[in-house]
Write a protein that holds these residues in place. Structure first.
Motif, mmCIF file in Angstrom:
data_model
loop_
_atom_site.group_PDB
_atom_site.id
_atom_site.type_symbol
_atom_site.label_atom_id
_atom_site.label_comp_id
_atom_site.label_asym_id
_atom_site.label_seq_id
_atom_site.Cartn_x
_atom_site.Cartn_y
_atom_site.Cartn_z
ATOM 1 N N THR A 67 0.842 -1.188 0.000
ATOM 2 C CA THR A 67 0.000 0.000 0.000
ATOM 3 C C THR A 67 0.876 1.237 0.000
ATOM 4 O OG1 THR A 67 -1.622 1.286 1.242
ATOM 5 C CG2 THR A 67 -0.219 -0.168 2.528
ATOM 6 N N ARG A 68 0.454 2.242 -0.763
ATOM 7 C CA ARG A 68 1.158 3.518 -0.762
ATOM 8 C C ARG A 68 0.697 4.427 0.373
ATOM 9 N NH1 ARG A 68 1.194 5.362 -7.162
ATOM 10 N NH2 ARG A 68 1.846 3.345 -8.040
ATOM 11 N N LEU A 69 -0.343 4.021 1.078
ATOM 12 C CA LEU A 69 -0.924 4.864 2.115
ATOM 13 C C LEU A 69 -0.124 4.793 3.405
ATOM 14 C CD1 LEU A 69 -4.680 3.969 1.626
ATOM 15 C CD2 LEU A 69 -3.548 6.093 0.936
ATOM 16 N N SER A 70 -0.047 5.913 4.093
ATOM 17 C CA SER A 70 0.555 5.943 5.418
ATOM 18 C C SER A 70 -0.253 5.096 6.384
ATOM 19 C CB SER A 70 0.604 7.388 5.926
ATOM 20 O OG SER A 70 0.898 7.425 7.305
ATOM 21 N N ARG A 71 0.447 4.457 7.311
ATOM 22 C CA ARG A 71 -0.239 3.673 8.336
ATOM 23 C C ARG A 71 -1.104 4.563 9.230
ATOM 24 N NH1 ARG A 71 4.087 0.701 11.718
ATOM 25 N NH2 ARG A 71 2.296 0.173 13.004
ATOM 26 N N THR A 72 -0.858 5.879 9.224
ATOM 27 C CA THR A 72 -1.720 6.789 9.974
ATOM 28 C C THR A 72 -3.134 6.781 9.409
ATOM 29 O OG1 THR A 72 0.103 8.214 10.684
ATOM 30 C CG2 THR A 72 -2.074 9.225 10.562
ATOM 31 N N VAL A 73 -3.267 6.595 8.107
ATOM 32 C CA VAL A 73 -4.588 6.545 7.477
ATOM 33 C C VAL A 73 -5.346 5.325 7.975
ATOM 34 C CG1 VAL A 73 -5.830 6.349 5.280
ATOM 35 C CG2 VAL A 73 -3.767 7.778 5.452
ATOM 36 N N ILE A 74 -4.714 4.176 7.856
ATOM 37 C CA ILE A 74 -5.232 2.929 8.424
ATOM 38 C C ILE A 74 -4.101 1.910 8.417
ATOM 39 C CG2 ILE A 74 -6.069 1.891 6.271
ATOM 40 C CD1 ILE A 74 -8.576 0.998 8.005
ATOM 41 N N ASP A 75 -4.056 1.087 9.435
ATOM 42 C CA ASP A 75 -3.020 0.071 9.556
ATOM 43 C C ASP A 75 -3.593 -1.256 9.083
ATOM 44 O OD1 ASP A 75 -1.063 -1.742 10.277
ATOM 45 O OD2 ASP A 75 -0.569 -0.707 12.143
ATOM 46 N N CYS A 95 -6.616 2.597 13.329
ATOM 47 C CA CYS A 95 -6.363 3.974 12.884
ATOM 48 C C CYS A 95 -5.640 4.666 14.036
ATOM 49 C CB CYS A 95 -7.652 4.700 12.528
ATOM 50 S SG CYS A 95 -8.416 4.144 10.992
ATOM 51 N N PRO A 96 -4.315 4.690 14.004
ATOM 52 C CA PRO A 96 -3.550 5.184 15.159
ATOM 53 C C PRO A 96 -3.888 6.627 15.507
ATOM 54 C CG PRO A 96 -2.124 4.077 13.579
ATOM 55 C CD PRO A 96 -3.443 4.234 12.909
ATOM 56 N N LEU A 97 -3.956 6.898 16.795
ATOM 57 C CA LEU A 97 -4.196 8.257 17.281
ATOM 58 C C LEU A 97 -2.907 8.930 17.736
ATOM 59 C CD1 LEU A 97 -7.477 7.737 19.335
ATOM 60 C CD2 LEU A 97 -7.226 8.392 16.928
ATOM 61 N N LEU A 123 -12.715 1.295 2.501
ATOM 62 C CA LEU A 123 -11.971 1.845 1.370
ATOM 63 C C LEU A 123 -10.566 1.264 1.234
ATOM 64 C CD1 LEU A 123 -12.802 5.676 1.452
ATOM 65 C CD2 LEU A 123 -13.453 4.026 -0.307
ATOM 66 N N TYR A 124 -9.915 0.973 2.362
ATOM 67 C CA TYR A 124 -8.495 0.662 2.321
ATOM 68 C C TYR A 124 -8.118 -0.699 2.921
ATOM 69 C CZ TYR A 124 -8.602 5.724 1.619
ATOM 70 O OH TYR A 124 -8.895 6.992 1.163
ATOM 71 N N HIS A 125 -8.670 -1.019 4.078
ATOM 72 C CA HIS A 125 -8.298 -2.278 4.735
ATOM 73 C C HIS A 125 -8.835 -3.474 3.962
ATOM 74 C CE1 HIS A 125 -8.125 -5.344 7.958
ATOM 75 N NE2 HIS A 125 -7.241 -4.572 8.565
ATOM 76 N N THR A 126 -10.111 -3.440 3.625
ATOM 77 C CA THR A 126 -10.729 -4.578 2.936
ATOM 78 C C THR A 126 -10.071 -4.869 1.591
ATOM 79 O OG1 THR A 126 -12.831 -4.278 4.083
ATOM 80 C CG2 THR A 126 -12.895 -5.471 1.984
ATOM 81 N N PRO A 127 -9.788 -3.872 0.733
ATOM 82 C CA PRO A 127 -9.141 -4.181 -0.542
ATOM 83 C C PRO A 127 -7.738 -4.773 -0.399
ATOM 84 C CG PRO A 127 -10.216 -2.050 -0.662
ATOM 85 C CD PRO A 127 -10.253 -2.469 0.776
ATOM 86 N N TYR A 128 -6.979 -4.305 0.602
ATOM 87 C CA TYR A 128 -5.638 -4.866 0.789
ATOM 88 C C TYR A 128 -5.733 -6.356 1.097
ATOM 89 C CZ TYR A 128 -0.707 -5.067 2.113
ATOM 90 O OH TYR A 128 0.628 -5.377 2.165
ATOM 91 N N HIS A 129 -6.649 -6.701 1.968
ATOM 92 C CA HIS A 129 -6.770 -8.106 2.344
ATOM 93 C C HIS A 129 -7.429 -8.935 1.249
ATOM 94 C CE1 HIS A 129 -5.065 -7.957 6.353
ATOM 95 N NE2 HIS A 129 -5.453 -6.684 6.324
ATOM 96 N N ALA A 130 -8.284 -8.324 0.472
ATOM 97 C CA ALA A 130 -8.824 -9.040 -0.686
ATOM 98 C C ALA A 130 -7.710 -9.402 -1.660
ATOM 99 C CB ALA A 130 -9.886 -8.192 -1.384
#
Length: 278
Positions: A67-75, A95-97, A123-130
């Motif tokens: 993933t190109r997304l920061s883990r701050t967006v979602i881990d 979603c780290p605080l 939007l992000y977690h489900t597609p990565y695991h799919a």
């Protein structure tokens, strides 16, 4: 592999080896950026330069999912329900605080609520695991066993998470449950002949990806490798700020680690290929 997620990169190979790179991304969507306390802080805990470190893996025939997304967006290496992987120990959330050092990542009152968590999950977690499920299934049709190797790195010193200097190689197999003992032993031997230090199932035993998909009885063997950054980066002295973190990737400095990782992944691939002949 065609997909509709510009933040998700998938390189397909046909060897029985999958690399997952869940934390090397630094992108932050435009709708989330204004809620964050500081752009540098939101990217501080990335697994810096891990994609460059493992660039050789495609030549081994590995499939690479990142993933190109920061883990701050979602881990994406946390359970979708947000359950802690290390009960009783400091860790970060779905979603780290806060950063690893306890610094608030969001502006006051801008933290994601339940609805926002659900939105990011979809939007992000489900597609990565799919993508992981799809690639595991594809390779299991070709091979009796597949190694899922989850790539990570972290600063050598993070007092809130662990004491002292972290060993260079931190192998996580969910205390031996996520892969065959023979594979763990082979990876350990490969680490132990290098100049780098190693521990297995110490502070880092494997995240959600390793624990969830590592099912040796079903032919999927999960290994997490957490690297201390000093093994491939010239880590600066404290304090860290935007002027000294992250260091640039220096291929010459990183060469001994790349050599070691090439051997480790080759061993993982060849171990899995042995299953084709049995």
């Amino acid at each position: 592999m065609p997909h509709t997620h510009p933040w998700l990169d998938i390189t397909r190979g046909n060897a029985p080896l999958i690399l997952s790179i869940p934390h090397a991304g630094t992108d932050i969507p435009d709708d989330i950026a204004p809620t964050l306390a500081d752009p540098w802080l939101a990217r501080k805990d990335a697994d810096w330069h891990v994609s460059a470190l493992y660039a050789f893996a495609a030549d081994l025939g590995a499939t690479i999912i990142r993933t190109r997304l920061s883990r701050t967006v979602i881990d994406v290496n946390r359970p979708p329900d947000g359950a802690s992987l290390y009960p009783g120990q400091a860790t970060t959330d779905l979603c780290p605080l806060t950063s690893f050092d306890g610094e608030p990542l969001y502006r006051p009152g801008q933290e994601p609520d339940a609805a926002e968590l659900a939105r990011r999950r979809a939007l992000y977690h489900t597609p990565y695991h799919a993508a992981l499920v799809t690639e595991i299934a594809r390779l299991r049709e070709q091979h009796p066993r597949v190694v899922l190797y989850d790539c990570h790195s972290i600063r050598s010193r993070v007092p809130r998470l662990f004491d002292g200097d972290l060993p260079h190689f931190n192998i996580g197999t969910n205390s031996g449950a996520s892969c065959a003992p023979a594979l763990q032993a082979a990876v350990e031997r490969a680490c132990d002949v290098t100049q780098f230090s190693r521990v297995s199932n110490g502070r880092f035993k494997g995240g959600y990806i390793t624990r969830h998909y590592g099912q040796p009885a079903n032919g999927v063997h999960g290994v997490q490798m957490e690297l201390a950054c000093r093994g491939y980066l010239a880590e600066p002295a404290w304090p860290l700020d935007a002027t000294n973190w992250p260091p640039a990737f220096d291929p010459t400095y990183a060469a001994p680690m790349v050599s070691a990782l090439t051997r480790i992944l080759t061993i993982c691939r060849d171990w899995a290929l042995e299953g084709d002949r049995t």
